[in-house]
Design an enzyme around this catalytic site. Sequence first.
Site, short mmCIF file in Angstrom:
data_model
loop_
_atom_site.label_atom_id
_atom_site.label_comp_id
_atom_site.label_asym_id
_atom_site.label_seq_id
_atom_site.Cartn_x
_atom_site.Cartn_y
_atom_site.Cartn_z
N ASN A 1 -3.44 -13.24 -10.96
CA ASN A 1 -3.12 -11.83 -10.70
C ASN A 1 -3.63 -10.96 -11.83
O ASN A 1 -3.78 -11.41 -12.97
CB ASN A 1 -1.61 -11.63 -10.57
CG ASN A 1 -1.31 -10.20 -10.19
OD1 ASN A 1 -1.76 -9.72 -9.15
ND2 ASN A 1 -0.62 -9.47 -11.04
N GLU B 1 -7.78 -8.86 -7.03
CA GLU B 1 -8.14 -7.63 -7.74
C GLU B 1 -9.59 -7.61 -8.21
O GLU B 1 -10.28 -6.59 -8.08
CB GLU B 1 -7.21 -7.39 -8.94
CG GLU B 1 -5.81 -6.94 -8.58
CD GLU B 1 -4.84 -8.08 -8.28
OE1 GLU B 1 -5.28 -9.27 -8.34
OE2 GLU B 1 -3.68 -7.80 -7.97
N ASP C 1 7.75 7.82 -17.84
CA ASP C 1 6.84 7.33 -16.80
C ASP C 1 6.36 8.51 -15.94
O ASP C 1 6.47 9.66 -16.36
CB ASP C 1 7.52 6.21 -16.00
CG ASP C 1 6.52 5.14 -15.58
OD1 ASP C 1 5.60 5.47 -14.82
OD2 ASP C 1 6.65 3.98 -16.02
C1 LIG Z 1 6.37 0.86 -13.22
C2 LIG Z 1 6.22 0.99 -11.76
C3 LIG Z 1 5.39 0.35 -10.95
C4 LIG Z 1 4.43 -0.69 -11.22
O1 LIG Z 1 4.43 -1.42 -12.20
O2 LIG Z 1 3.62 -0.77 -10.33
C5 LIG Z 1 7.04 2.00 -11.10
C6 LIG Z 1 8.31 1.53 -10.59
O3 LIG Z 1 8.11 0.86 -9.44
P1 LIG Z 1 9.05 1.09 -8.18
O4 LIG Z 1 8.65 -0.01 -7.26
O5 LIG Z 1 8.72 2.46 -7.63
O6 LIG Z 1 10.47 1.02 -8.63
MN LIG Z 2 -1.79 -8.49 -7.53
#
Ligand SMILES: C/C(=C\C(=O)O)CCOP(=O)(O)O
Ligand SMILES: [Mn+2]
Length: 424
Positions: free
Chosen positions: A134, A197, A244
């Site tokens: 990944n 990816e 964030d």
């Molecule tokens: C840090 C986030 C996402 C990621 O690593 O892709 C945002 C939080 O993810 P949620 O699934 O919206 O809680």
């Molecule tokens: Mn992936």
Amino acid sequence: MTLRDFLDRIRTSGRLTVIKEKVNAEYEAPMIAKNTSGPVLFENINGYRAIMNVLGSRDELGAMLNVNRSDIIQSLSGIQPDGEIRVVDSSPTKEVCVEEVDLYSLPIMTHFEKDGGPYITAGIVVSEYEGVTNASIHRLMVVGKNKLAGRLVPPRHTYLLQKEAENNGDPLPVSIVLGPHPAIAFASTTRVGEGKEFNYAAALMGNPVELFECDNGIKTPHSEIVMEGYIYPEERTDEGPFVDITGTYDLVRQEPVITVTKIWHRKDPIYHGILPAGPEHLLMMGVPYEPRIYEAVGEVTKVRNVILTEGGCCYLHAIVQIEKQTEGDAKNAIMAAFAAHTSLKHVIVVDEDIDIFDSDDIEFAMATRVKADSDVMIIPGVRGSSLDPRGASDGTTTKMGIDATKVLAEKEKFERATMPKNIN
Ligand SMILES: C/C(=C\C(=O)O)CCOP(=O)(O)O
Ligand SMILES: [Mn+2]
């Protein structure tokens, strides 16, 4: 193609801002990036070069993909993650090897006043467990000279691989990639199938992606800087607070620790930092979901375009444009959009005559085509985004879909008046 080739292209076209003076990694560089529109190259942060705002606009992303900004989503939704990957023996990334890891010596930035510490924000975490690989970007907080706390969000693939390794009592080997070709960084933000990816990046670039093997076995794309290490089972630490996409402080959580065992880098490497809640961050969080929503809505009606709006943090609000075929299509489109992006909170569905890039036009659709008691869908108790400050502590929220399309049977009432083209 490398990040350096990409930057040369931006420099030649006059879009690169270069900061020659020494700049501090704590607050100063992020502040300059916030106040600069377009890519900015710092020539001296802790003696290193650093780039920010690489893919900071749909125009920049469109230029990378060779498509017009308004056609990005249609174009992305037609790309299959089936490009070629080649494993090679050597890499320019291996020009310099650092065995004595000291993350504090790198230009890793502290962005906002109450952030828990310096954060790597553009690090692609590449991992492999029992043959499954990944690559995805996770925010990584520096918690020691060779330690990072990684926010591994469930159910992202890194989270799942780490959980599986931990359940078996195994460490998870990882590499952290900084400054590959931007198409590889973009591909690592997408939600393609597990392990796809780099194939997706190759398809985007129209060229094979080359991978070299780190000492811990992780196959890694060429880039400016690569850290390698392990996530050991059961090791957790505080991660956060961190600003964030919403521009508000996300919570402190117990998250896995990455122990960095070695760093490889090119001579005079260019560190890549993404400004939290800045345009590049928003674009990379949102754009990968747009083709998913586009395809899902395309299963229920004729879809024209999709956008996750900046006002909605490019994550929580979608505008879906359809060519309505039958009454009720918009409500099906709302449900399809929520299923395609489970963190989405509000969806507005509009007709083909509404410009989805113009918030006034969207408001016009709401003003003239919505009757709240029949056109608003409220869905309580649904899994929402952990980033939504209004979400419940169990991770659920209330979602709202607005059908701002014309009533088909009364179309003439909604006709937008025009003036004749030729008058005498
Ligand atoms: C840090 C986030 C996402 C990621 O690593 O892709 C945002 C939080 O993810 P949620 O699934 O919206 O809680
Ligand atoms: Mn992936």
